[in-house]
Design a protein around this motif. Structure first.
Motif, PDB file in Angstrom:
ATOM      1  N   GLY A 104       5.542   3.634   5.803  1.00  0.00           N
ATOM      2  CA  GLY A 104       4.604   3.716   4.433  1.00  0.00           C
ATOM      3  C   GLY A 104       4.923   3.375   3.458  1.00  0.00           C
ATOM      4  O   GLY A 104       5.774   4.463   2.810  1.00  0.00           O
ATOM      5  N   TYR A 113       3.434  -1.443   5.484  1.00  0.00           N
ATOM      6  CA  TYR A 113       4.245  -0.740   6.416  1.00  0.00           C
ATOM      7  C   TYR A 113       5.210  -1.510   6.219  1.00  0.00           C
ATOM      8  O   TYR A 113       5.586  -2.265   7.350  1.00  0.00           O
ATOM      9  N   ASP A 170       5.768   7.397   2.783  1.00  0.00           N
ATOM     10  CA  ASP A 170       5.276   8.019   3.942  1.00  0.00           C
ATOM     11  C   ASP A 170       4.400   8.747   3.080  1.00  0.00           C
ATOM     12  O   ASP A 170       3.464   9.890   4.388  1.00  0.00           O
ATOM     13  N   SER A 641      -0.982   4.326   4.339  1.00  0.00           N
ATOM     14  CA  SER A 641      -0.289   2.559   5.531  1.00  0.00           C
ATOM     15  C   SER A 641      -1.382   1.785   5.824  1.00  0.00           C
ATOM     16  O   SER A 641      -2.828   2.690   6.233  1.00  0.00           O
TER      17      SER A 641
END
Length: 788
Positions: A104, A113, A170, A641
């Motif tokens: 992400g 993503y 992420d 994400s």
């Protein structure tokens, strides 16, 4: 002189517009197919060759000796990367890389993503993808840096300059943009949207304190050999580099090799540790098909031109009588051939331009017409000259050889012998076309055979999502909510998706093991409810009792057969220094390829959440409604994400993509080959009907019926096609049987395929020639007898 030749050539083409149209249509179609395939083949061969110094780039691979069978793996260890870096002075750069999975990326309210790599700091020194901003030697030095491709930078930052801006990775770490790369070309084997240094917090690269080993293979390694050094000089030094680790079965049975980047795309099939072929087989197949279709088109040209030779016999006689030399006549007819070929080439370029978008969509390519490339035009003109020479040489030399006295007296008779070359060419033409029809049918049957094969598990309504930190942290809450709301029937996680086995391991001890024997098999670490979720059935024994049942192991039937364990339930095995008890045996499932036997695989259960989440939709909920609810839940627990998912049945169907593509292209080119052949047949039928006009008139006056006249004009062509069927069948059987051998699970080729192909060809032939035959048969005999 040349101007007169050109003017005469154009007048002759215009005077026979019907035959010229057939010639141009057939030749332009053949050239378009050959050009389209040629561009595609060039694209396949051009993979990775745009990189500076690609000749010295290699990928590290392991050949594992499994009891005489050599298994090839791309997985390698951190310890091996360090050993190559420190012990082999001939290697200039070494770079580790993960498998470039998706992560992400978030900037403000923009979240994506995307796939990207966590790579060694020398990665961009080896793979010299063009940098728009930043320096290849320094952009990956900072552990908290990120390098973006141009399109990714625009997606995240719009028109703003992305350099030195921050990207949330992420939802755990803020990374600074230190470089912008040009977008990776479509003909690159290495594809990514961003790069992160391997020194970023990643378990793959923090193994020193955890007992680093050559057997801990979980990443890929790339190396660049120094200029002037050959692989032959390096190979002996690295072959047994892992054998220093005496206590590891994996290390002692692994032999390190390198594969050149020039072979990554086309050579993916390994036999006894050597890359023998792979996608290259299909590239060769379509190269042959392109050449065959072009040959068919050239045969059309030769046949239609020589068939009308008698029409121009008097012209040749007159020209020779007034002083034309044979050389002048050859030039005249070759110029006509060249002019027709040039016109056909122009139309072929138009056809290719119109076909490129659908062809790219079908093949997943991004090929373009390189109209600005001077080499393309030189090659095209050379091809036009060659084709016009090949296609026009026989008519030119044949027509110019006529004796003027014989021709002008009207005593010239070509006889049956003159038609034999033409008949041989027709047989050759239809032999190629029928062989393509047979190939298409057999490829389709092989695909359907594999599709109809039981997969061993239930893939319907089974979905999966890659896990990240937020999803892993909230897994229990997500699972409970999905089940409580009745959206799904069951949920689990695993190290592999339902349609793959991404990890392999050694079994070190098992009952009945022979001295020195090694076994490498697939390993899937799972959470509870795995077999319930993916729909695999137990063959014997029990399922995992829960997440705490971590000392039990379940094998599939193929693994038990490979290990030769009788009465496996309750038996103990060792993996490394860890002991497992066999709790059950699950039925085989086709997780890797539907064309091969099931891969021997072991499963064990842990409380930890694994990297792939799988969930089966409730049978009572509509898929569209389920996805809408799933999106809300996943976005709530994973705000960094977008909700990304895949269906297992679609992933399984994707395993047929290459074969389906081959089948579609074969069918398309077979249809076009038949079309080109029929154009020539149509023209020849018209010529034969014209030549036999008086004979037809006399026969009709004497009482011949339309059916009899149709048979008279059709039987020769039908006979030629029948001969083509007889020749094409064994040829197609030989080559296709060889192609089928690469599939463990394959069809047997029966006679029905050849009979149906022959019947199809004959029916097409009858329809093609019937128009001309019936037209001649119903003509007024009075007009026919007046024909001079």
């Amino acid at each position: 002189m040349f101007k007169n030749f050109l003017k005469t050539a154009w007048r002759n083409i215009a005077a026979t517009v019907g035959y010229s149209t057939l010639n141009i249509a057939g030749l332009s179609t053949g050239m378009a197919i050959a050009l389209l395939i040629g561009l595609w083949v060039y694209d396949q061969y051009s993979y990775d060759r745009f990189l500076p110094g690609y000749e010295n780039l290699y990928r590290v691979q392991r050949n594992f000796d499994s009891n005489g069978d050599t298994l090839t793996f791309r997985t390698a260890s951190v310890k091996l990367a360090r050993a190559l870096r420190s012990e082999i002075p001939e290697i200039e750069y070494v770079a580790e890389s993960d498998w470039m999975d998706s992560h992400g990326l978030m900037v403000a309210d923009k979240k994506f993503y995307l796939n990207g790599g966590q790579v060694g700091t020398d990665f961009l020194k080896m793979f010299q993808f063009p940098l728009i901003e930043g320096n290849a030697g320094s952009v990956l030095k900072d552990p908290n840096s990120i390098v973006l491709t141009e399109s990714t930078a625009k997606s995240l930052f719009g028109k703003e300059d992305a350099m030195n801006k921050t990207v949330r990775f992420d939802n755990t770490t803020d990374l600074k943009v230190t470089g912008i790369l040009k977008d990776i070309p479509s003909n690159s084997s290495v594809s990514f949207n961003y790069l992160v240094p391997s020194t970023y917090a990643n378990v793959y690269y923090n193994q020193v304190d955890a007992g680093e080993s050559f057997g801990n293979n979980n990443l890929q390694i790339f190396v660049k050999i120094k200029p002037g050094i050959s692989y032959a000089q390096v190979a002996p030094k690295i072959r047994k580099i892992t054998h220093s680790e005496k206590g590891s079965t994996n290390a002692m049975n692994s032999y390190i090799t390198l594969q050149s980047i020039q072979r990554w795309h086309l050579y993916s099939h390994y036999v006894n540790g050597k890359d023998t072929a792979g996608f290259l087989e299909y590239v060769k197949m379509f190269t042959i098909i392109g050449l065959l279709v072009l040959i068919i088109a050239c045969i059309n040209f030769v046949n239609l031109t020589t068939a009308r030779s008698e029409k121009r016999a008097k012209e040749v006689g007159v020209r020779k009588a007034i002083g034309s030399r044979r050389k002048d006549l050859v030039i005249q007819f070759l110029l006509e051939s060249f002019l027709l070929t040039v016109i056909a080439a122009v139309f072929s370029l138009v056809l290719v331009a119109l076909s490129l978008n659908p062809f790219n969509a079908l093949t997943g390519s991004k090929i373009i017409l390189p109209l600005s490339n001077i080499f393309f035009w030189v090659l095209l003109l050379a091809s036009v000259a060659f084709i016009s020479l090949i296609a026009g040489s026989k008519p030119a030399f044949y027509l110019s050889s006529f004796n003027p006295v014989t021709v002008l007296k009207g005593t010239m008779h070509t006889g049956r012998s003159a038609s034999w070359p033409r008949k041989i060419l027709v047989v050759t033409q239809f032999t190629c076309s029928i062989a393509l029809i047979i190939s298409t049918v057999i490829i389709y049957q092989q695909i359907q055979h594999a599709k109809d094969r039981p997969s061993g598990y239930d893939l319907s309504r089974l979905m999966s999502t890659d896990m990240n930190n937020d999803l892993t942290k909230n897994f229990t809450a997500i699972k409970n909510e999905l089940i409580q709301k009745g959206i799904v029937e069951s949920v689990t996680t695993a190290t592999s998706s339902a349609t793959d086995v991404s990890w392999h391991t050694d079994i070190d001890q098992w009952p009945g093991k022979n001295a020195g024997e090694t076994v490498e098999m697939g390993l899937i670490v799972v959470s509870e409810d795995y077999f319930k979720t993916v729909g695999m059935k137990m063959n014997e024994g029990r399922n995992f009792t829960g997440a705490a049942d971590s000392n039990s192991v379940i094998f599939n039937e193929a693994a038990i057969k490979r290990l030769r364990i009788k009465n496996p339930i309750g038996q103990a095995i060792l993996r490394g220094d860890r002991k497992f008890i066999i709790a059950g045996v699950v039925k085989d499932a086709l997780m890797i390829s539907p064309f091969t036997a099931a891969d021997p695989t072991m499963f064990y259960c842990t409380p930890e959440v694994q990297g792939n989440m799988m969930y089966r939709l409730n049978a009572t909920i509509k898929t569209q409604d389920a996805i809408a609810q799933l999106s809300q839940i996943f976005n709530r627990y994973n705000p960094s994400s977008p909700y990304i998912y895949s269906f297992a049945d679609a992933d399984y169907a994707a395993k047929f993509n290459l074969e389906v593509l081959i089948g579609k292209l074969s069918g398309l080119f077979a249809a076009l080959a038949i079309f080109i052949s029929c154009l020539g047949l149509f023209g020849l039928a018209a010529y034969v009907a014209e030549q036999r006009t008086k004979e037809i008139g006399i026969r009709k006056v004497l009482g011949a019926s339309v059916a009899q006249m149709w048979m008279l004009l059709s039987k020769d062509f039908i006979l030629l096609v029948l001969i083509s069927c007889v020749i094409a069948s064994p040829l197609a059987h030989y080559f296709l049987n060889d192609w089928l051998q690469k599939y463990e699970y394959r069809i047997s080729v029966g006679p029905l395929v050849f009979l149906s192909a022959a019947l199809t060809a004959i029916v097409i032939t009858i329809f093609t020639i019937s128009f001309q035959a019936i037209k001649a048969a119903v003509a007024n005999p009075v007009k026919s007898l007046r024909t001079e």
